[in-house]
Design an enzyme around this catalytic site. Structure first.
Site, PDB file in Angstrom:
ATOM      1  N   GLU A 257       3.910  -2.675  -1.043  1.00 39.73           N
ATOM      2  CA  GLU A 257       5.195  -2.829  -0.916  1.00 39.73           C
ATOM      3  C   GLU A 257       5.319  -3.725  -2.478  1.00 39.73           C
ATOM      4  O   GLU A 257       4.861  -4.919  -2.547  1.00 39.73           O
ATOM      5  CB  GLU A 257       5.977  -3.617  -0.090  1.00 39.73           C
ATOM      6  CG  GLU A 257       5.896  -3.183   1.356  1.00 39.73           C
ATOM      7  CD  GLU A 257       6.700  -1.912   1.392  1.00 39.73           C
ATOM      8  OE1 GLU A 257       7.847  -1.866   0.480  1.00 39.73           O
ATOM      9  OE2 GLU A 257       6.402  -1.049   2.017  1.00 39.73           O
ATOM     10  N   CYS A 296      12.701  -8.973  -2.844  1.00 41.73           N
ATOM     11  CA  CYS A 296      12.253  -7.653  -3.623  1.00 41.73           C
ATOM     12  C   CYS A 296      13.429  -6.799  -3.763  1.00 41.73           C
ATOM     13  O   CYS A 296      13.416  -6.012  -4.340  1.00 41.73           O
ATOM     14  CB  CYS A 296      11.105  -7.099  -2.730  1.00 41.73           C
ATOM     15  SG  CYS A 296      11.393  -7.077  -1.165  1.00 41.73           S
TER      16      CYS A 296
END
Ligand code: NAP
Length: 525
Positions: A257, A296
């Protein structure tokens, strides 16, 4: 000197050598605790996790493991106040922002406990239907999923010390796979404290949960073929992990990720004054300021029809000008600090780089901080940039500033919007703002190949939608290309990463014994 936090490895608390690395309060600049894993035997710790933790977890059924998750939820709830204190000190976040991390972790664990209970008293999962391999059906193929016999190593980013651990640990433990977690050093305290509470409560079998704080050196070398690595962090570290000898030679499964230039897109029907326009403005401001933009999934690029560019810039800037920044201990403060002074420097450098190519539509860096010393605190006001000149915009599609910074971009028609969004090379999430439901569905499908999640905001869901940047355990988290190519969460789909799929080819009498219907949502269905 401050306390040196111990690591929980091989079923016991172990203190690393040397003075350790200090963790700081990013608002006051004071030292809080220190971390070290110097000299500790990771190879032995991993072996213990696999042999003791893995075996004990695999002996339990999915429903029993779901019970373990419920036990963890109870422990975390009982200690919740202390976690907020640690987050305030070590992450410099307001109570609301800390809740995104801490309550998000508890919520996600609770969801997996519920889903896990529905998997029942079994030790493996059927995958798809049994299909004939011979004409008369006497010889058949049956796919099964069984827990991997290795460990799950988590390497996490600094921005979610609570959720980052538990959103990964919930599906791993439910799958029967022991966890070794390595939090980012800057904010490792909260992760370590949560693990310490869960260990002290005696809920999990020995070796099921380990925590190693401090340097990442030597973390990957002892990995074995059935281990898995789940990484969250920068693209640069991701590439070092992907190319590590242990990963390459032993085919260690890796989920990444990474960073992402997420978009918000105003569809052409949503002119200034419309509800959809206002919803975009509200969401952009929220995404830029929650956790000081250190998510994020935060919106980095805002696409609006060229005719709305000026109005959108003014509306977003007006709201940003009301954001108070500084010490989160002061109740008037809306936005606290970045995680460290190092991040502060990185955000300032990134913003300066973008400013060379874009116009400044709102400059929050000039506003005075509340109760914080600008020479010490890692606090920075929000900045809205505008890239009205197309040729100057390349850097905007390439540079992630991990803070309260976003860029407004005009588009000329749908295909231009799509082409510009795709310059981000794959993102975690895009959100759409419109009142035109048919167009929203088409746009969502068009963006699905380059995004892990498409979040559609229409006026009828204004009060109930879950937010562009909030990662819900029901939905997939991850994105193609630059976003790392990973997949997390998405309900029981997350269990796939921690299982091995195999085909059993056998007589019908054998495959009949392996027949069963996989619960809805289990990967492979
Ligand atoms: P980072 O510098 O890549 O660090 C992430 C983790 O990797 C930390 O635990 C770090 O440990 C460790 N690490 C560093 N070098 C390593 C190596 N050679 N081998 C193995 N591990 C290593 O990222 P960050 O600065 O903490 O986080 C910010 C970035 O994460 C942003 O770009 C953001 O977009 C991304 N992010 C993505 C997601 C997502 O879900 N996609 C979520 C959050 C953040 P140390 O801290 O000890 O160096």
């Amino acid at each position: 000197m401050s306390e040196l936090l111990p690591n929980h490895l091989a079923g016991r608390w172990q203190t690393g050598g040397g003075p350790g690395t200090p963790l700081f309060d990013p608002v006051l600049g004071t030292e809080l605790v220190r971390v070290s894993n110097a000299g500790l035997d990771l190879e032995a710790a991993y072996a213990y996790a696999r042999d003791e933790g893995g075996a004990a977890l695999r002996a339990l059924t999915y429903a029993q493991r779901a019970g373990l998750l419920s036990g963890i939820v109870d422990v975390l709830k009982a200690n919740r106040d202390r976690y907020f204190d640690i987050a305030l000190a070590n992450s410099g976040t307001t109570r609301q922002d800390s809740a995104v991390d801490i309550d998000g972790a508890i919520f996600t664990l609770g969801q997996y406990a519920r889903w896990g209970a529905s998997l029942g008293g079994t030790h493996w999962l059927p995958d798809g239907e049994t299909v004939p391999l011979a004409k008369d059906g006497a010889f058949r193929s049956r796919h099964v999923q069984v827990p991997t016999r290795g460990l799950a190593l988590f390497i996490n980013a600094f921005n979610f010390p609570a959720w980052g651990l538990w959103e990964k640990a919930a599906p791993a433990l439910l799958s029967g796979v022991p966890v070794v977690t390595k939090p980012a050093t800057a904010t490792a305290w909260l992760t370590q404290a949560m693990v310490a509470d869960v260990i002290a409560a005696g809920i999990l079998p020995a070796g099921a949960l380990s925590v190693v704080c401090g340097s990442a050196q030597g973390l990957l070398s002892p990995l074995q073929p059935f281990d898995v690595v789940s990484f969250t962090g920068s693209a640069e570290t991701a590439s070092a992990i992907r190319s590590h000898d242990a990963v390459v030679r032993r085919s260690v499964r890796v989920n990444i990720e990474a960073d992402s230039l997420n978009s918000a897109l105003l569809l052409p029907d949503a002119q200034p004054g419309s509800e959809a326009f206002d919803l975009l403005v509200r969401e952009v401001v929220r995404e830029m300021t929650v956790k000081s933009g250190q998510k994020c999934t935060a919106i980095r690029r805002i696409f609006v029809p060229a005719s709305c560019y000026a109005a959108a810039g003014e509306a977003i800037a007006a709201k940003l000008s009301r954001i108070t920044v500084g010490n989160p201990r002061n109740e008037t403060v809306r936005m606290g600090a970045l995680a460290s002074r190092q991040q502060w420097e990185s955000v300032r450098a990134g913003t300066a780089a973008l400013r060379r190519h874009a116009d400044v539509l709102h400059d929050g860096s000039a506003a005075p901080l509340v109760d914080a010393d600008p020479a010490v605190a890692a606090c920075v006001g929000p900045t809205l940039l505008g890239a009205g000149r197309r040729e100057a915009a390349c850097i905007v599609h390439d540079t992630e500033v991990f803070g309260p910074v976003a860029t407004l971009l005009p588009y000329d028609g749908w295909s231009d919007a799509l082409a510009q969004i795709r310059l981000g090379q794959g993102s975690l999430v895009a959100s759409l703002y419109t009142a035109d439901t048919a167009r929203a569905a088409d746009a969502a499908l068009a963006l699905a190949d380059s995004h892990g999640r498409v979040h559609v905001v229409t006026p009828e869901v204004a009060a109930v939608h879950t937010g562009h940047g909030n990662v819900m355990p029901m939905s997939l988290h991850g994105g193609p290309g630059r976003a790392g190519g990973g997949e997390e969460l998405g309900g029981l789909r997350a269990l796939g990463f921690y299982h091995r799929r195999a085909a059993v080819q056998a007589a019908a009498a054998v495959t009949d014994l392996l027949d069963g219907t996989a619960p809805e949502g289990v990967p492979g269905h």
